[in-house]
Design an enzyme around this catalytic site. Structure first.
Site, PDB file in Angstrom:
ATOM      1  N   SER A 107       0.803  -1.228   0.000  1.00  0.00           N
ATOM      2  CA  SER A 107       0.000   0.000   0.000  1.00  0.00           C
ATOM      3  C   SER A 107       0.833   1.274   0.000  1.00  0.00           C
ATOM      4  CB  SER A 107      -0.936   0.008   1.211  1.00  0.00           C
ATOM      5  OG  SER A 107      -0.200  -0.164   2.417  1.00  0.00           O
ATOM      6  N   ASP A 155      -2.892   7.895   8.345  1.00  0.00           N
ATOM      7  CA  ASP A 155      -3.849   7.084   9.093  1.00  0.00           C
ATOM      8  C   ASP A 155      -3.069   6.207  10.066  1.00  0.00           C
ATOM      9  OD1 ASP A 155      -2.796   5.040   7.539  1.00  0.00           O
ATOM     10  OD2 ASP A 155      -4.557   4.851   6.245  1.00  0.00           O
ATOM     11  N   HIS A 199      -0.186   4.411   7.491  1.00  0.00           N
ATOM     12  CA  HIS A 199       0.486   4.951   6.301  1.00  0.00           C
ATOM     13  C   HIS A 199       0.978   6.379   6.493  1.00  0.00           C
ATOM     14  CE1 HIS A 199      -2.468   1.880   4.881  1.00  0.00           C
ATOM     15  NE2 HIS A 199      -1.381   1.461   4.247  1.00  0.00           N
TER      16      HIS A 199
END
Length: 360
Positions: free
Chosen positions: A39, A325, A328
């Site tokens: 991600s 978040d 990340h």
């Protein structure tokens, strides 16, 4: 007073300097960037996985992206894949599954010559790191996709031209964090493997996939280690806001095994070049120099008790936050990392930086 002759000579020198600098930069620009990972560098592949819950499609993701909308990037704006392309003067490599969708819809061959992004949120070095193949594209599958792309390119441009093209292209690999999360989420893995055994297994499994990329033309690699996983807001929340030392220790063990593997692999394959980014040291440096180590988007303690949902609060000073978040980094943090990838210092990037990798 400065004579006109001197001024003309100075201007002429400046013009030549600018011209040759631009020529040098153009010569060092790679023809393509191929991205593999999780991600941290996914630019939207998971949006094309119908059963995946690992999707960054809700507000407030993308709030600082040029479109101001969610794009499948797990951050507030651009991620490291975008920013590296930006530094190189190239467009962001598009998500592979978006190109595959276009091929199916148009029944035409799609050119992959300008680069492709195979990264997938939730992906790991090990196939089962996301607890289900339907939720992400594990690294082995990403490399499978690249093998298919390689065959398509070989048919389109020919073997000789493709070999030269790929030898100058950059192959970015950013993966491993989800495998560490997976280790601490699984009592079975912990029973079967000591942290050291698991770290070495991660590195040796990654080598198998790097070797497959090499066998299909890859010569220049930018490989990132994992950050101090125990310091992400989600883990701090479990430990009374302190970093989880066991997770950080495993991260450090993996990074050490990864560096050893890369050095040994380069001795085996003399025609490869690589640049290793010490994400652990770089992120730790940011965290220790930051006044806020909680998430920018979320709710509850450290803004990490509830994920980044539409109901969540978001910080206004996103430039000052390390984490977007619970897991990340913000675009601002990623920009700092990419600057370090390109120019150093050596405590974060070795044995060479990206600029030196490009010049080879």
């Amino acid at each position: 007073m400065v004579s006109r002759t001197v001024m003309k000579s100075s201007l002429l020198f400046l013009c030549f300097f600018i011209f040759f600098t631009l020529q040098l930069l153009e010569a060092q620009k790679p023809p393509a960037v191929y991205v593999f990972g999780d991600s941290l560098v996914d630019v939207g592949n998971n949006n094309y996985l119908p059963f995946s819950v690992e999707k960054a499609i809700l507000p407030h993701y993308g709030i600082d992206f040029p479109t101001k909308k969610p794009t499948g990037r797990f951050t507030n704006g651009k991620n490291a894949a975008d920013l590296i392309a930006e530094k190189l003067g190239l467009p962001t490599s598009p998500p592979y599954l978006s190109l595959l969708s276009k091929v199916h819809n148009s029944n035409k061959n799609m050119s992959f010559v300008s680069g492709v992004n195979f990264a997938s949120g939730g992906a790991g070095i090990f196939n089962a790191s996301d607890k289900g193949f339907m939720q992400s594209i594990p690294l082995q599958k990403q490399v499978d996709y690249y093998s298919q792309v390689h065959e398509t390119l070989r048919q389109q441009v020919g073997a000789s031209s493709l070999e030269k093209h790929l030898s100058k292209s950059i192959f970015i690999v950013v993966i491993g964090g989800n495998d560490i999360f997976g280790y601490f989420d699984s009592k079975d893995l912990q029973k079967k493997n000591t942290p050291q055994q698991y770290a070495v297994s991660m590195a040796s499994t990654l080598k198998l996939q790097l070797q497959r990329l090499y066998n299909n033309g890859a010569k220049k690699f930018e490989v990132a280690g994992v950050g101090p996983i125990g310091c992400c807001p989600a883990y701090r929340l479990k430990n009374k806001t302190e970093c989880v030392s066991a997770a950080n220790d495993l991260s450090a063990k993996y990074n050490e095994a990864l560096q050893t593997m890369l050095k040994e692999w380069q001795l085996e394959k003399r025609d490869i070049s690589y640049s290793y980014f010490d994400t652990y040291a770089a992120l730790q440096d940011l965290i220790y120099n930051s006044t806020s180590y909680g998430a920018c988007c979320g709710l509850g303690e450290l803004n990490a008790q509830i994920p980044c949902l539409p109901i969540s609060s978001i910080c206004s000073n996103r430039q000052d936050h390390v984490f977007w978040d619970a897991f990340h980094p913000t675009e601002a943090a990623s920009r700092i990392f990419v600057d370090e990838i390109f120019k150093g210092p050596s405590k974060f990037i070795s044995p060479i930086n990206m600029e030196q990798l490009l010049a080879i």
